[in-house]
Design an enzyme around this catalytic site. Sequence first.
Site, mmCIF file in Angstrom:
data_model
loop_
_atom_site.group_PDB
_atom_site.id
_atom_site.type_symbol
_atom_site.label_atom_id
_atom_site.label_comp_id
_atom_site.label_asym_id
_atom_site.label_seq_id
_atom_site.Cartn_x
_atom_site.Cartn_y
_atom_site.Cartn_z
ATOM 1 N N SER A 147 7.956 4.338 7.949
ATOM 2 C CA SER A 147 9.061 4.950 7.104
ATOM 3 C C SER A 147 9.368 6.591 7.340
ATOM 4 N N LEU A 156 9.524 -4.143 1.552
ATOM 5 C CA LEU A 156 9.179 -2.829 1.560
ATOM 6 C C LEU A 156 8.423 -2.210 2.719
ATOM 7 N N THR A 205 18.643 2.090 3.363
ATOM 8 C CA THR A 205 18.158 3.318 3.182
ATOM 9 C C THR A 205 19.482 4.253 3.229
ATOM 10 N N THR A 246 0.723 -1.413 -0.136
ATOM 11 C CA THR A 246 -0.114 0.042 -0.120
ATOM 12 C C THR A 246 0.893 1.172 -0.021
ATOM 13 N N GLY A 247 2.085 1.344 -0.072
ATOM 14 C CA GLY A 247 2.753 2.395 0.193
ATOM 15 C C GLY A 247 3.528 2.840 -1.347
ATOM 16 N N GLN A 248 4.252 3.836 -1.258
ATOM 17 C CA GLN A 248 4.596 4.361 -2.580
ATOM 18 C C GLN A 248 5.300 3.251 -3.341
ATOM 19 N N TYR A 278 14.461 5.609 13.196
ATOM 20 C CA TYR A 278 14.390 4.996 11.746
ATOM 21 C C TYR A 278 15.558 4.490 11.101
ATOM 22 N N LYS A 319 16.612 0.660 10.714
ATOM 23 C CA LYS A 319 17.091 0.287 9.367
ATOM 24 C C LYS A 319 18.520 -0.530 9.074
ATOM 25 N N ASP A 364 1.118 -9.216 9.055
ATOM 26 C CA ASP A 364 1.646 -7.858 9.676
ATOM 27 C C ASP A 364 3.121 -8.294 9.852
ATOM 28 N N ALA A 387 7.364 -0.999 6.193
ATOM 29 C CA ALA A 387 8.251 -0.204 7.383
ATOM 30 C C ALA A 387 7.636 0.883 7.983
HETATM 31 P P1 NAP Z 1 5.816 4.178 2.664
HETATM 32 O O1 NAP Z 1 4.985 4.770 1.301
HETATM 33 O O2 NAP Z 1 5.540 4.759 3.946
HETATM 34 O O3 NAP Z 1 5.191 2.301 2.839
HETATM 35 C C1 NAP Z 1 5.338 1.763 3.724
HETATM 36 C C2 NAP Z 1 4.340 0.562 3.816
HETATM 37 O O4 NAP Z 1 4.936 -0.148 5.050
HETATM 38 C C3 NAP Z 1 3.069 0.770 3.729
HETATM 39 O O5 NAP Z 1 2.235 -0.082 2.774
HETATM 40 C C4 NAP Z 1 2.511 0.224 5.341
HETATM 41 O O6 NAP Z 1 1.319 -0.283 5.183
HETATM 42 C C5 NAP Z 1 3.464 -0.695 5.405
HETATM 43 N N1 NAP Z 1 3.549 -1.046 6.932
HETATM 44 C C6 NAP Z 1 3.748 -0.340 7.914
HETATM 45 N N2 NAP Z 1 3.836 -1.146 9.089
HETATM 46 C C7 NAP Z 1 3.633 -2.354 8.775
HETATM 47 C C8 NAP Z 1 3.365 -3.604 9.502
HETATM 48 N N3 NAP Z 1 3.569 -3.578 10.692
HETATM 49 N N4 NAP Z 1 3.300 -4.672 8.930
HETATM 50 C C9 NAP Z 1 2.972 -4.561 7.613
HETATM 51 N N5 NAP Z 1 3.162 -3.564 6.756
HETATM 52 C C10 NAP Z 1 3.497 -2.350 7.277
HETATM 53 O O7 NAP Z 1 7.271 3.816 1.923
HETATM 54 P P2 NAP Z 1 7.735 3.846 0.810
HETATM 55 O O8 NAP Z 1 8.442 5.103 0.611
HETATM 56 O O9 NAP Z 1 7.228 3.073 -0.177
HETATM 57 O O10 NAP Z 1 9.197 2.972 0.957
HETATM 58 C C11 NAP Z 1 9.371 1.530 0.710
HETATM 59 C C12 NAP Z 1 10.471 0.993 1.795
HETATM 60 O O11 NAP Z 1 11.659 1.572 1.298
HETATM 61 C C13 NAP Z 1 10.191 1.242 3.267
HETATM 62 O O12 NAP Z 1 10.908 0.227 3.892
HETATM 63 C C14 NAP Z 1 11.253 2.705 3.451
HETATM 64 O O13 NAP Z 1 11.662 2.607 4.783
HETATM 65 C C15 NAP Z 1 12.334 2.413 2.483
HETATM 66 N N6 NAP Z 1 12.719 3.329 1.756
HETATM 67 C C16 NAP Z 1 12.195 4.394 1.084
HETATM 68 C C17 NAP Z 1 12.996 5.802 0.789
HETATM 69 C C18 NAP Z 1 12.029 6.705 -0.023
HETATM 70 O O14 NAP Z 1 12.791 7.682 -0.241
HETATM 71 N N7 NAP Z 1 10.768 6.494 -0.330
HETATM 72 C C19 NAP Z 1 14.179 5.652 0.563
HETATM 73 C C20 NAP Z 1 14.838 4.507 1.207
HETATM 74 C C21 NAP Z 1 14.335 3.394 1.598
HETATM 75 P P3 NAP Z 1 -0.045 0.878 5.779
HETATM 76 O O15 NAP Z 1 -0.345 1.510 4.382
HETATM 77 O O16 NAP Z 1 -0.886 -0.273 6.021
HETATM 78 O O17 NAP Z 1 0.388 1.822 6.761
HETATM 79 O O1 F7E Z 2 12.135 14.782 4.767
HETATM 80 C C1 F7E Z 2 12.910 18.312 6.113
HETATM 81 C C2 F7E Z 2 13.360 17.414 7.153
HETATM 82 O O2 F7E Z 2 10.327 13.434 5.595
HETATM 83 C C3 F7E Z 2 13.367 15.669 4.141
HETATM 84 C C4 F7E Z 2 11.867 8.556 3.984
HETATM 85 O O3 F7E Z 2 11.352 8.104 2.705
HETATM 86 O O4 F7E Z 2 13.951 9.322 2.700
HETATM 87 C C5 F7E Z 2 12.640 9.637 3.621
HETATM 88 O O5 F7E Z 2 13.259 10.429 4.696
HETATM 89 C C6 F7E Z 2 13.752 16.798 4.701
HETATM 90 C C7 F7E Z 2 14.286 16.329 6.481
HETATM 91 O O6 F7E Z 2 12.051 12.566 4.090
HETATM 92 C C8 F7E Z 2 9.439 19.256 6.725
HETATM 93 O O7 F7E Z 2 13.647 17.689 8.442
HETATM 94 C C9 F7E Z 2 11.450 20.261 6.570
HETATM 95 O O8 F7E Z 2 15.494 17.116 6.405
HETATM 96 O O9 F7E Z 2 10.516 14.157 2.913
HETATM 97 P P1 F7E Z 2 11.191 13.672 4.483
HETATM 98 P P2 F7E Z 2 13.642 12.020 4.767
HETATM 99 O O10 F7E Z 2 13.483 12.444 6.277
HETATM 100 O O11 F7E Z 2 14.822 12.406 4.134
HETATM 101 C C10 F7E Z 2 14.716 8.545 3.419
HETATM 102 C C11 F7E Z 2 15.729 8.039 2.478
HETATM 103 C C12 F7E Z 2 14.017 7.180 4.049
HETATM 104 O O12 F7E Z 2 14.741 6.140 4.025
HETATM 105 C C13 F7E Z 2 12.792 7.330 4.628
HETATM 106 O O13 F7E Z 2 11.870 6.703 4.772
HETATM 107 O O14 F7E Z 2 12.938 17.923 4.886
HETATM 108 N N1 F7E Z 2 11.601 18.876 6.395
HETATM 109 N N2 F7E Z 2 10.140 20.433 7.008
HETATM 110 C C14 F7E Z 2 10.244 18.344 6.581
HETATM 111 N N3 F7E Z 2 10.038 17.191 6.380
HETATM 112 C C15 F7E Z 2 8.763 16.638 6.555
HETATM 113 N N4 F7E Z 2 8.404 15.439 6.248
HETATM 114 N N5 F7E Z 2 7.904 17.708 6.856
HETATM 115 C C16 F7E Z 2 8.069 19.084 6.799
HETATM 116 O O15 F7E Z 2 7.194 19.769 7.116
#
Ligand code: NAP
Ligand code: F7E
Length: 330
Positions: A83, A79, A126, A11-13, A154, A158, A57, A81
Amino acid sequence: MAKRALITGITGQDGGHLAELLHKKDYKVYGIIRGQHNPKRIVVEQEQPYVNLIEADLTDGSSLVRAIETAQPEELYNLAAVSHVGYSFKNPQLTAEVTGKGVLNVLEAIRLSGGEKTIRFYQASTSEMFGGLDYNRPGKGYDEDALFHPRSPYGVAKLYGHWITKNYRESYGIHASCGILFNHEGPRRGLEFVTRKISNSVARIHLGKQDHIELGNLDSKRDWGYAGDYVDGMWRMLQQDEPGDYILATGETHSIGDFLELAFKEVGIDDWKPYVKQNPAFMRPAEVDILLGNPAKAESVLGWKRQVDFPGLVKMMVQYDLGIETKRST
Ligand code: NAP
Ligand code: F7E
């Protein structure tokens, strides 16, 4: 015979993008959905009806064993987490259980179902594991050998997931790979992340539904790519003969100000400053100031290359939000 893949975090991105990619490649796609009443179930059922949903879960090991027995996957992408970095400071124990120990639960479920030799495993590691402090490779960015120094619950969770995956690879011979992904975004990004918060707010300001955006730290810089490009890298990792760890990044870093500038320009506003207010509620107890990744290994070994550049990403997100906000009445 179609290959079978199981995705946690469907369900996530990234889950949405990956399901789409695997479906196009003729995989039979299974996805784990959690909770008794998950409103996102209907979204997946409507938008991606080819996904076979299984209730499980990450904190319930037996549910994961059953999910594997149902899906019988050749590839398992972990995927799921907690997150959101800011949320992890407020819920550190939950974050450890899901984002950290949850990885162990999936790996154990693979072993308990006898899948060590038949299931290829992807772990979503990550750039948050680096923490931005040991930024000592000017112009090149973090590579796979850089030191880890996580700066949030987080990032710490990770790092456990990363090392337990490597440990299961070394101990039990599981084809387990870690993708160390830098920030990747797009229209599917949750509204709680800064890029989507900005693109959606810019669209709403343009349409007169909102007059400003409240943000936290405006000084941090990120290596932002497009999520659709990154799931292709995940898939490529699992097609290699040998498992390994790979950075996926753009090799560019941009500030939040850069993102604001391009996003507001997309709706014809040259000066974004009057529309942005700082709110300490969005600050974090510890911050990752700058992230820049070096994707050289993924480019040479996997043949992976990002397709969407930074201006293209901002434009795509603002245009998407203009579309949905124009249709929405409030
Ligand atoms: P996301 O949109 O926040 O999606 C997280 C997913 O994890 C959702 O489907 C959520 O389900 C599920 N989840 C949370 N808790 C759970 C549990 N207890 N059991 C089963 N499922 C659970 O994250 P994303 O951006 O797609 O990222 C995918 C993965 O890559 C994550 O592990 C994230 O930490 C990692 N990551 C992301 C980025 C990035 O920039 N996007 C970068 C590096 C690593 P619900 O919808 O039910 O909440
Ligand atoms: O914050 C600043 C905040 O929450 C980016 C996740 O996908 O990428 C993500 O983590 C920056 C930070 O992403 C707001 O303090 C300012 O410096 O969009 P973010 P993140 O923390 O980089 C990594 C790679 C992952 O693995 C994670 O799962 O933006 N910031 N003002 C803010 N951030 C948020 N969220 N909201 C604000 O209003």
